[in-house]
Design a protein around this motif. Structure first.
Motif, PDB file in Angstrom:
ATOM      1  N   TYR A  56       0.825  -1.209   0.000  1.00 55.22           N
ATOM      2  CA  TYR A  56       0.000   0.000   0.000  1.00 55.22           C
ATOM      3  C   TYR A  56       0.858   1.258   0.000  1.00 55.22           C
ATOM      4  N   TRP A  57       1.900   1.259   0.790  1.00 49.74           N
ATOM      5  CA  TRP A  57       2.775   2.422   0.855  1.00 49.74           C
ATOM      6  C   TRP A  57       3.370   2.718  -0.526  1.00 49.74           C
ATOM      7  N   ASN A  58       3.857   1.676  -1.196  1.00 51.63           N
ATOM      8  CA  ASN A  58       4.464   1.818  -2.513  1.00 51.63           C
ATOM      9  C   ASN A  58       3.461   2.350  -3.536  1.00 51.63           C
ATOM     10  N   ASN A  59       2.292   1.727  -3.638  1.00 52.27           N
ATOM     11  CA  ASN A  59       1.290   2.140  -4.614  1.00 52.27           C
ATOM     12  C   ASN A  59       0.715   3.515  -4.276  1.00 52.27           C
ATOM     13  N   HIS A  60       0.523   3.774  -3.015  1.00 45.25           N
ATOM     14  CA  HIS A  60       0.011   5.070  -2.560  1.00 45.25           C
ATOM     15  C   HIS A  60       0.996   6.176  -2.950  1.00 45.25           C
ATOM     16  N   HIS A  61       2.274   5.917  -2.764  1.00 43.57           N
ATOM     17  CA  HIS A  61       3.310   6.881  -3.134  1.00 43.57           C
ATOM     18  C   HIS A  61       3.234   7.197  -4.631  1.00 43.57           C
ATOM     19  N   HIS A  62       3.151   6.151  -5.457  1.00 38.51           N
ATOM     20  CA  HIS A  62       3.063   6.369  -6.899  1.00 38.51           C
ATOM     21  C   HIS A  62       1.829   7.180  -7.261  1.00 38.51           C
ATOM     22  N   LEU A  63       0.730   6.867  -6.646  1.00 32.65           N
ATOM     23  CA  LEU A  63      -0.522   7.561  -6.951  1.00 32.65           C
ATOM     24  C   LEU A  63      -0.436   9.039  -6.567  1.00 32.65           C
ATOM     25  N   LEU A  64       0.032   9.318  -5.357  1.00 32.02           N
ATOM     26  CA  LEU A  64       0.090  10.701  -4.895  1.00 32.02           C
ATOM     27  C   LEU A  64       1.196  11.510  -5.577  1.00 32.02           C
ATOM     28  N   HIS A  65       2.210  10.829  -6.046  1.00 33.31           N
ATOM     29  CA  HIS A  65       3.322  11.516  -6.696  1.00 33.31           C
ATOM     30  C   HIS A  65       2.877  12.271  -7.945  1.00 33.31           C
ATOM     31  N   LEU A  66       1.820  11.810  -8.574  1.00 34.54           N
ATOM     32  CA  LEU A  66       1.376  12.418  -9.822  1.00 34.54           C
ATOM     33  C   LEU A  66       0.247  13.427  -9.661  1.00 34.54           C
ATOM     34  N   ILE A  67      -0.222  13.649  -8.438  1.00 33.92           N
ATOM     35  CA  ILE A  67      -1.301  14.611  -8.226  1.00 33.92           C
ATOM     36  C   ILE A  67      -0.740  16.022  -8.361  1.00 33.92           C
ATOM     37  N   LYS A  68      -1.404  16.829  -9.176  1.00 34.07           N
ATOM     38  CA  LYS A  68      -0.999  18.230  -9.326  1.00 34.07           C
ATOM     39  C   LYS A  68      -1.662  19.096  -8.264  1.00 34.07           C
ATOM     40  N   TYR A  69      -2.879  18.789  -7.909  1.00 32.07           N
ATOM     41  CA  TYR A  69      -3.629  19.517  -6.888  1.00 32.07           C
ATOM     42  C   TYR A  69      -4.675  18.581  -6.319  1.00 32.07           C
ATOM     43  N   MET A  70      -5.146  18.886  -5.142  1.00 32.39           N
ATOM     44  CA  MET A  70      -6.136  18.013  -4.519  1.00 32.39           C
ATOM     45  C   MET A  70      -7.214  18.841  -3.855  1.00 32.39           C
ATOM     46  N   ASN A  71      -8.292  18.141  -3.519  1.00 34.84           N
ATOM     47  CA  ASN A  71      -9.418  18.806  -2.875  1.00 34.84           C
ATOM     48  C   ASN A  71      -9.785  18.064  -1.592  1.00 34.84           C
ATOM     49  N   GLY A  72     -10.828  18.538  -0.930  1.00 38.85           N
ATOM     50  CA  GLY A  72     -11.259  17.925   0.320  1.00 38.85           C
ATOM     51  C   GLY A  72     -11.710  16.487   0.151  1.00 38.85           C
ATOM     52  N   LYS A  73     -12.359  16.174  -0.971  1.00 41.81           N
ATOM     53  CA  LYS A  73     -12.818  14.804  -1.210  1.00 41.81           C
ATOM     54  C   LYS A  73     -11.651  13.831  -1.226  1.00 41.81           C
ATOM     55  N   ILE A  74     -10.578  14.197  -1.908  1.00 41.88           N
ATOM     56  CA  ILE A  74      -9.388  13.335  -1.962  1.00 41.88           C
ATOM     57  C   ILE A  74      -8.788  13.177  -0.572  1.00 41.88           C
ATOM     58  N   MET A  75      -8.748  14.263   0.186  1.00 38.43           N
ATOM     59  CA  MET A  75      -8.190  14.183   1.536  1.00 38.43           C
ATOM     60  C   MET A  75      -9.019  13.262   2.429  1.00 38.43           C
ATOM     61  N   TRP A  76     -10.357  13.355   2.342  1.00 37.23           N
ATOM     62  CA  TRP A  76     -11.214  12.496   3.163  1.00 37.23           C
ATOM     63  C   TRP A  76     -11.132  11.031   2.737  1.00 37.23           C
ATOM     64  N   LEU A  77     -11.048  10.793   1.432  1.00 41.32           N
ATOM     65  CA  LEU A  77     -10.905   9.409   0.973  1.00 41.32           C
ATOM     66  C   LEU A  77      -9.563   8.827   1.387  1.00 41.32           C
ATOM     67  N   ASN A  78      -8.529   9.659   1.417  1.00 40.81           N
ATOM     68  CA  ASN A  78      -7.233   9.203   1.908  1.00 40.81           C
ATOM     69  C   ASN A  78      -7.326   8.840   3.391  1.00 40.81           C
ATOM     70  N   LEU A  79      -8.034   9.655   4.158  1.00 43.70           N
ATOM     71  CA  LEU A  79      -8.234   9.336   5.578  1.00 43.70           C
ATOM     72  C   LEU A  79      -9.048   8.058   5.762  1.00 43.70           C
ATOM     73  N   LEU A  80     -10.032   7.834   4.894  1.00 39.02           N
ATOM     74  CA  LEU A  80     -10.808   6.590   4.961  1.00 39.02           C
ATOM     75  C   LEU A  80      -9.898   5.387   4.728  1.00 39.02           C
ATOM     76  N   LEU A  81      -9.029   5.489   3.736  1.00 37.56           N
ATOM     77  CA  LEU A  81      -8.065   4.421   3.483  1.00 37.56           C
ATOM     78  C   LEU A  81      -7.187   4.192   4.712  1.00 37.56           C
ATOM     79  N   LEU A  82      -6.665   5.262   5.288  1.00 34.71           N
ATOM     80  CA  LEU A  82      -5.801   5.126   6.470  1.00 34.71           C
ATOM     81  C   LEU A  82      -6.564   4.556   7.661  1.00 34.71           C
ATOM     82  N   PHE A  83      -7.858   4.881   7.769  1.00 37.33           N
ATOM     83  CA  PHE A  83      -8.673   4.315   8.848  1.00 37.33           C
ATOM     84  C   PHE A  83      -8.699   2.791   8.762  1.00 37.33           C
ATOM     85  N   TRP A  84      -9.030   2.275   7.570  1.00 34.17           N
ATOM     86  CA  TRP A  84      -9.112   0.811   7.437  1.00 34.17           C
ATOM     87  C   TRP A  84      -7.749   0.159   7.624  1.00 34.17           C
ATOM     88  N   VAL A  85      -6.711   0.777   7.075  1.00 35.27           N
ATOM     89  CA  VAL A  85      -5.367   0.214   7.232  1.00 35.27           C
ATOM     90  C   VAL A  85      -4.936   0.258   8.699  1.00 35.27           C
TER      91      VAL A  85
END
Length: 192
Positions: A56-85
């Motif tokens: 997850y750390w590896n794939n998450h890094h690749h995914l976030l590395h390419l984000i140019k900008y983010m919004n609240g929805k992305i931040m909350w979904l990231n927190l949801l992922l971290l909650f389950w992990v």
């Protein structure tokens, strides 16, 4: 907002999760090798979970590395992922302490299913925000890994009550397909 702050926070959370898992081990009494035998299920549980969090750390890094900008929805979904992990240390310890009994093992795989679903929702939100400009859009949308992972985790949870070996086979398949890096992702990262 840039993704580097969210990535740093996520990296810290994942490091803490791994630390919590290893702190579950209690030093056995005695200094001979046989005193480690009762710990074997816990060690196996820890190894499986450590590899999973690393993936997850590896794939998450690749995914976030390419984000140019983010919004609240992305931040909350990231927190949801971290909650389950973040529930993985609990289910890892419970499964290991109960020597892979059906219910702890099924719950372990359900947590993995929920984390995988959260990851897919995060990917979808990132793709939705970046549309066609996102270099990984075609790779992620058409990815076999994304389609098969939730199915295999669901089967692993169900088969925990039927055949524990088959249950873990489904888990090992998911681990193997995500452990091997996707060359298309690496190529897209080099383009940036």
């Amino acid at each position: 907002m840039k993704a580097n702050r969210m990535e740093a926070f996520s990296d810290g959370v994942l490091a803490i999760i791994i630390t919590i898992m290893v702190l579950e081990f209690k030093t056995p009494e005695g200094n001979e090798g046989h005193v480690l035998l009762p710990l074997v299920p816990k060690i196996i549980s820890y190894m499986l979970s450590f590899i999973y969090i690393g993936i997850y750390w590896n794939n998450h890094h690749h995914l976030l590395h390419l984000i140019k900008y983010m919004n609240g929805k992305i931040m909350w979904l990231n927190l949801l992922l971290l909650f389950w992990v973040s529930l993985i240390p609990f289910t890892t310890a419970w499964m290991g302490e109960n020597q892979f009994d059906p219910t702890p093992t099924a719950i372990y795989f359900i947590i993995h299913l929920l984390a995988a679903t959260s990851y897919l929702l995060l990917q979808h939100a990132i793709l939705g925000q970046h549309h066609k400009e996102f270099p990984l859009a075609k790779i992620i949308d058409n990815g076999f890994k994304n389609k098969i992972t939730p199915i295999l985790y669901f089967l692993a949870a169900v088969f925990a009550y039927i055949n524990i070996a088959l249950s873990f086979l489904f888990y090992v398949i998911v681990t193997a397909i995500w452990f091997i890096p996707d060359k298309r992702i690496e190529s897209a990262l080099e383009i940036k």
